[in-house]
Scaffold this motif. Structure first.
Motif, short mmCIF file in Angstrom:
data_model
loop_
_atom_site.label_atom_id
_atom_site.label_comp_id
_atom_site.label_asym_id
_atom_site.label_seq_id
_atom_site.Cartn_x
_atom_site.Cartn_y
_atom_site.Cartn_z
N ASP A 25 0.83 -1.20 0.00
CA ASP A 25 0.00 0.00 0.00
C ASP A 25 0.86 1.26 0.00
N LYS A 26 0.38 2.28 -0.70
CA LYS A 26 1.03 3.59 -0.68
C LYS A 26 0.11 4.66 -0.11
N ILE A 27 -1.03 4.21 0.40
CA ILE A 27 -2.03 5.12 0.93
C ILE A 27 -2.69 4.42 2.12
N GLU A 28 -3.08 5.20 3.11
CA GLU A 28 -3.80 4.66 4.27
C GLU A 28 -5.11 5.41 4.42
N GLN A 190 -5.11 -2.70 0.72
CA GLN A 190 -4.75 -4.11 0.53
C GLN A 190 -4.73 -4.84 1.87
N GLU A 191 -4.24 -4.16 2.89
CA GLU A 191 -4.18 -4.75 4.22
C GLU A 191 -5.58 -5.06 4.75
N VAL A 192 -6.52 -4.13 4.52
CA VAL A 192 -7.90 -4.37 4.94
C VAL A 192 -8.46 -5.62 4.29
N MET A 193 -8.30 -5.73 2.97
CA MET A 193 -8.88 -6.86 2.25
C MET A 193 -8.22 -8.18 2.65
N GLU A 194 -6.91 -8.16 2.82
CA GLU A 194 -6.20 -9.38 3.22
C GLU A 194 -6.63 -9.82 4.62
N ARG A 216 -6.55 1.47 -5.84
CA ARG A 216 -6.05 1.76 -7.18
C ARG A 216 -5.17 3.01 -7.22
N PHE A 217 -5.18 3.80 -6.15
CA PHE A 217 -4.50 5.08 -6.17
C PHE A 217 -3.12 4.99 -5.53
N SER A 218 -2.17 5.71 -6.11
CA SER A 218 -0.79 5.67 -5.65
C SER A 218 -0.48 6.74 -4.62
#
Length: 269
Positions: A25-28, A190-194, A216-218
């Motif tokens: 992830d690059k965003i939180e 990604q962490e949430v979904m995992e 999807r956002f960087s």
């Protein structure tokens, strides 16, 4: 049977985002865990938000908005509600000092929270009373319209929910309220979904779809700019009944990865 004429309740939620450097992830985004005694999405990991209050519709609040946001806007009460809810549930206040034009500082936020956060949450005080007494401008211009979901007709409770996104002020410290929410976390999409797939979090279907969209956002700046620059498609899932089971259908125009999802699978997420 569920009454198909269950009225829609207007609601708003906000994705407060910041940049980060993590493995995937690059965003939180700031998320809270709903209290188990709350009657909707109890125990779930959600974005701060809730129903639009009567006070959020106060026309006097127009004078406490940025000049660019004082024209006709069907989303005005939803934007105000999202700012109020982020203050109540996340201790983030998207507001400016009207004298300086600067966003509320950490020290000012703490003083405002001590005086107003609980009365606002308990419905003892409308947000208009706070902004007038403290000479604040609600920074609705910082909110990008991220998504719009309407609860399907077969559900016993139905919400007309607008999702907004904004960069969290770096000098404000986010914290859950301990009342409606019992925990909070800055977490990557990604962490949430995992973690949801591992059973570590309960994430309801609309939340998961918008967490996935956020992935999807960087950068947080790009995510907010994209929301400001694109139109939002209204998602009203439809039910399909087959021999294999019941499914919710999501319009492909909404841009999510899922267009058809079995209801028992949704309930597991």
């Amino acid at each position: 049977m569920t009454d198909k004429n269950v009225p829609l309740k207007p609601a708003a939620t906000v994705l407060l985002v910041r940049d980060c450097v993590k493995k995937n992830d690059k965003i939180e985004v700031f998320m809270v865990v709903r209290h188990h005694q709350i009657d909707f999405a109890s125990g779930a990991l959600v974005f701060p938000g809730g129903k639009v209050d009567e006070g959020d519709m106060d026309p006097m609040l127009i004078d406490h908005l940025p000049e660019s946001d004082r024209g006709d806007d069907p989303l005005r009460s939803f934007k105000i509600a999202s700012i109020r809810e982020s203050f109540e549930e996340a201790n983030i206040l998207l507001a400016r000092n009207r004298e300086t034009g600067a966003l509320v500082t950490h020290d000012r936020l703490e003083a405002l929270a001590e005086k107003y956060r609980l009365p606002l949450q308990n419905g003892e005080l409308p947000i208009g009373d706070m902004v007038r007494a403290e000479n604040l401008e609600l920074a609705t211009d910082l909110l990008g319209h991220f998504a719009h979901w309407i609860t399907p007709a077969h559900m016993p409770k139905r919400f007309d929910t607008h999702f907004f996104i904004a960069k969290a002020p770096p000098h404000q410290l986010a914290a859950h309220d301990g009342e409606e929410s019992v925990d909070s976390v800055w977490v990557g999409p990604q962490e949430v979904m995992e973690d949801a797939d591992k059973g570590l979090y309960t994430v309801i279907f609309p939340t998961r779809m918008n967490v996935e969209a956020l992935s999807r956002f960087s950068s947080s700046e790009y995510a907010v700019a994209h929301a400001h620059g694109t139109d939002t498609f209204t998602v009203l899932p439809q039910m399909e009944v087959t021999e294999e089971g019941k499914y919710l259908l999501i319009p492909k125009e909404a841009g999510y990865s899922v267009t058809r999802r079995r209801i028992d699978a949704i309930m597991d997420k």
